[in-house]
Design an enzyme around this catalytic site. Structure first.
Site, PDB file in Angstrom:
ATOM      1  N   GLN A 172      -1.236 -19.613  20.489  1.00 20.32           N
ATOM      2  CA  GLN A 172      -2.682 -19.840  20.467  1.00 20.32           C
ATOM      3  C   GLN A 172      -3.013 -21.315  20.264  1.00 20.32           C
ATOM      4  O   GLN A 172      -4.064 -21.790  20.702  1.00 20.32           O
ATOM      5  CB  GLN A 172      -3.341 -18.978  19.394  1.00 20.32           C
ATOM      6  CG  GLN A 172      -3.182 -17.475  19.610  1.00 20.32           C
ATOM      7  CD  GLN A 172      -3.659 -17.016  20.980  1.00 20.32           C
ATOM      8  OE1 GLN A 172      -4.690 -17.447  21.473  1.00 20.32           O
ATOM      9  NE2 GLN A 172      -2.886 -16.133  21.612  1.00 20.32           N
ATOM     10  N   GLU A 225     -11.532 -14.035  16.572  1.00 13.77           N
ATOM     11  CA  GLU A 225     -11.395 -13.681  17.986  1.00 13.77           C
ATOM     12  C   GLU A 225     -10.210 -12.722  18.170  1.00 13.77           C
ATOM     13  O   GLU A 225     -10.342 -11.650  18.752  1.00 13.77           O
ATOM     14  CB  GLU A 225     -11.188 -14.954  18.797  1.00 13.77           C
ATOM     15  CG  GLU A 225     -10.966 -14.722  20.274  1.00 13.77           C
ATOM     16  CD  GLU A 225     -10.563 -15.986  21.003  1.00 13.77           C
ATOM     17  OE1 GLU A 225     -10.762 -16.043  22.223  1.00 13.77           O
ATOM     18  OE2 GLU A 225     -10.032 -16.926  20.358  1.00 13.77           O
ATOM     19  N   HIS A 226      -9.053 -13.123  17.683  1.00 17.34           N
ATOM     20  CA  HIS A 226      -7.842 -12.297  17.731  1.00 17.34           C
ATOM     21  C   HIS A 226      -7.413 -11.943  16.306  1.00 17.34           C
ATOM     22  O   HIS A 226      -7.375 -12.816  15.436  1.00 17.34           O
ATOM     23  CB  HIS A 226      -6.680 -13.055  18.383  1.00 17.34           C
ATOM     24  CG  HIS A 226      -6.829 -13.286  19.847  1.00 17.34           C
ATOM     25  ND1 HIS A 226      -6.470 -12.347  20.792  1.00 17.34           N
ATOM     26  CD2 HIS A 226      -7.293 -14.355  20.538  1.00 17.34           C
ATOM     27  CE1 HIS A 226      -6.698 -12.836  22.001  1.00 17.34           C
ATOM     28  NE2 HIS A 226      -7.202 -14.051  21.867  1.00 17.34           N
ATOM     29  N   GLU A 273     -52.614   2.655  14.232  1.00 19.82           N
ATOM     30  CA  GLU A 273     -52.322   1.300  14.703  1.00 19.82           C
ATOM     31  C   GLU A 273     -53.464   0.700  15.530  1.00 19.82           C
ATOM     32  O   GLU A 273     -53.365  -0.429  16.008  1.00 19.82           O
ATOM     33  CB  GLU A 273     -51.023   1.297  15.521  1.00 19.82           C
ATOM     34  CG  GLU A 273     -49.803   1.608  14.662  1.00 19.82           C
ATOM     35  CD  GLU A 273     -48.495   1.600  15.437  1.00 19.82           C
ATOM     36  OE1 GLU A 273     -47.437   1.489  14.794  1.00 19.82           O
ATOM     37  OE2 GLU A 273     -48.521   1.691  16.678  1.00 19.82           O
ATOM     38  N   HIS A 333     -54.095   4.986  23.646  1.00 19.35           N
ATOM     39  CA  HIS A 333     -52.761   5.587  23.564  1.00 19.35           C
ATOM     40  C   HIS A 333     -52.882   7.042  23.119  1.00 19.35           C
ATOM     41  O   HIS A 333     -52.281   7.952  23.702  1.00 19.35           O
ATOM     42  CB  HIS A 333     -51.877   4.827  22.563  1.00 19.35           C
ATOM     43  CG  HIS A 333     -51.256   3.583  23.100  1.00 19.35           C
ATOM     44  ND1 HIS A 333     -51.982   2.475  23.427  1.00 19.35           N
ATOM     45  CD2 HIS A 333     -49.947   3.269  23.357  1.00 19.35           C
ATOM     46  CE1 HIS A 333     -51.165   1.520  23.862  1.00 19.35           C
ATOM     47  NE2 HIS A 333     -49.920   1.985  23.827  1.00 19.35           N
TER      48      HIS A 333
END
EC number: 1.1.1.23
Length: 394
Positions: A240, A294-295, A380, A385
């Site tokens: 790596q 990451e790994h 609301e 609605h």
């Protein structure tokens, strides 16, 4: 040199180049192809006669047989992995008189950036492109620095059905795919790693186009007990480290033998390694989860038992499995989250090229749902609605 304490923060600072990258993006948006040709000559020292790479078939035919074989094998493995995790086209159910679910649809147009650096990286095109193919992406475009487009890139592009290859690198490539030029197609999402200029560009265009994430320097955390092979640990760390001096490489072990052997062998190296003694494997897992690398490599005797305890990692290899095999041929991806992003997302897969469309259908919902909807809508302040629901089911 060996360090025995982890840093509080990993370096991934592209803020110092943001102003320069903003200028590049703005110039590409204003001047299009003209800007791309000028910037390629400035940064890559190439005077382009064509932004679109010509004669892809001819270049692909020059690939060596052994490299062609390797690409075919890895292509199939990545395809099979992603196909095995691809969700059904429609998933749904019903409750309280409503049928509902989701449809998975592929993103239509994707741009893949294949970075340059010292070498060309055909493995990156495989990792980014094959999941897109499995997802059903109809238009795949590739951009890479002109000096890095070789027979392997061309051959993989043909296998993927890539529409066009652009001989453009750096931040200007990201800008071109994000906004389009006279030649470069505007895409819906940009995928692929790159240097800090590329990552800064992805960050800056992310309000206008989808991106896979901001990828920083390579990271590897190895958790090892006394059963691990110290020589293999050293190889894995050095592997790596080949990605550059900014890599973040950590060994966590409860074994004095492992710690001492690895420290002695790595001490002569110029890279910086972190070698940390822990009291137990559980403690090591906790540290790894906080790092969110990451790994992550679990080089311990009971790796399968500890795997469910891993909460944050881009990819995990178990036992004697080398982390480098994920970089190439295991099937999972090597384009992985870094700098702690593994706490909220994973590596590139078929899911990065799919989107959910939710749906609902009902002719006779249960009364409690209708009433609950009306009450909350009125609370609301959305009277219409409430009315649009009530008028249908009362």
């Amino acid at each position: 040199m060996i360090l025995k304490e982890l840093p509080k923060q990993r370096p991934n600072d592209f803020t110092k180049v943001l102003q320069d990258v903003e200028k590049i993006i703005s110039y590409v948006k204003q001047k299009g192809d003209e800007a791309l040709i000028e910037l390629e000559e400035k940064f890559d020292k190439v005077k382009l006669t064509s932004i679109k790479f010509p004669e892809v078939d001819k270049l692909a035919s020059q690939i060596s047989q052994d490299l062609k074989m390797a690409i075919d094998v890895i292509f199939t493995q990545i395809y099979e992995f992603n196909n095995s995790i691809k969700p059904p086209n429609i998933i749904g159910g019903s409750a309280n008189g409503i049928d509902y679910g989701i449809m998975w649809k592929s993103i239509e147009r994707v741009g893949i950036y294949v970075p340059g650096g010292e070498k060309a990286y055909p493995s990156t095109l495989l990792m980014a492109g094959v999941p897109a193919l499995v997802a059903g992406v109809k238009e795949i475009y590739v951009s890479s620095p002109p000096t890095k487009i070789n027979s392997a890139i061309a051959y993989i592009s043909l296998k993927l059905g890539v529409k066009e290859i652009y001989a453009i690198g750096g931040a200007q490539a990201i800008a071109a795919m994000a906004y389009g030029t006279q030649t470069v197609k505007k895409v819906d999402k940009i995928v692929g790693p790159g240097n800090i200029y590329v990552q800064a560009a992805k960050y800056l265009v992310s309000s206008d186009v989808g991106i896979d994430g901001i990828e920083g320097p390579t990271e590897l955390v190895i958790i090892a007990d006394e059963t691990a092979n110290p020589s293999n640990i050293i190889l894995d760390l050095k592997a790596q480290a080949e990605h550059g001096r900014s890599t973040f490489l950590v060994l966590l072990s409860n074994s004095d033998k492992i710690i001492n052997f690895v420290s002695k062998e790595l001490d002569v190296d110029s890279n910086i390694y972190y070698v940390i003694k822990v009291n137990s494997i559980d403690e090591a897992i906790d540290i790894a989860n906080e790092i969110a690398p990451e790994h992550l490599s679990l080089q311990i005797s009971s790796a399968r038992e500890y795997l469910p305890k891993v909460k944050n990692a881009g990819a995990v290899t178990l036992g004697n499995t080398p982390p480098a095999i994920i970089d190439y041929s295991a099937g999972p991806n090597h384009i992985l989250p870094t700098n702690g992003w593994a706490k909220i997302r994973g590596g590139i897969s078929v899911y990065d090229y799919l989107k959910m469309i939710m749906y609902a259908s009902t002719s006779n919902p249960e009364k409690k749902l209708v009433e609950a909807s009306k009450i909350l809508a009125k609370y609301e302040g959305f009277v219409f609605h409430a009315d649009s629901i009530g008028v249908r089911y009362e």
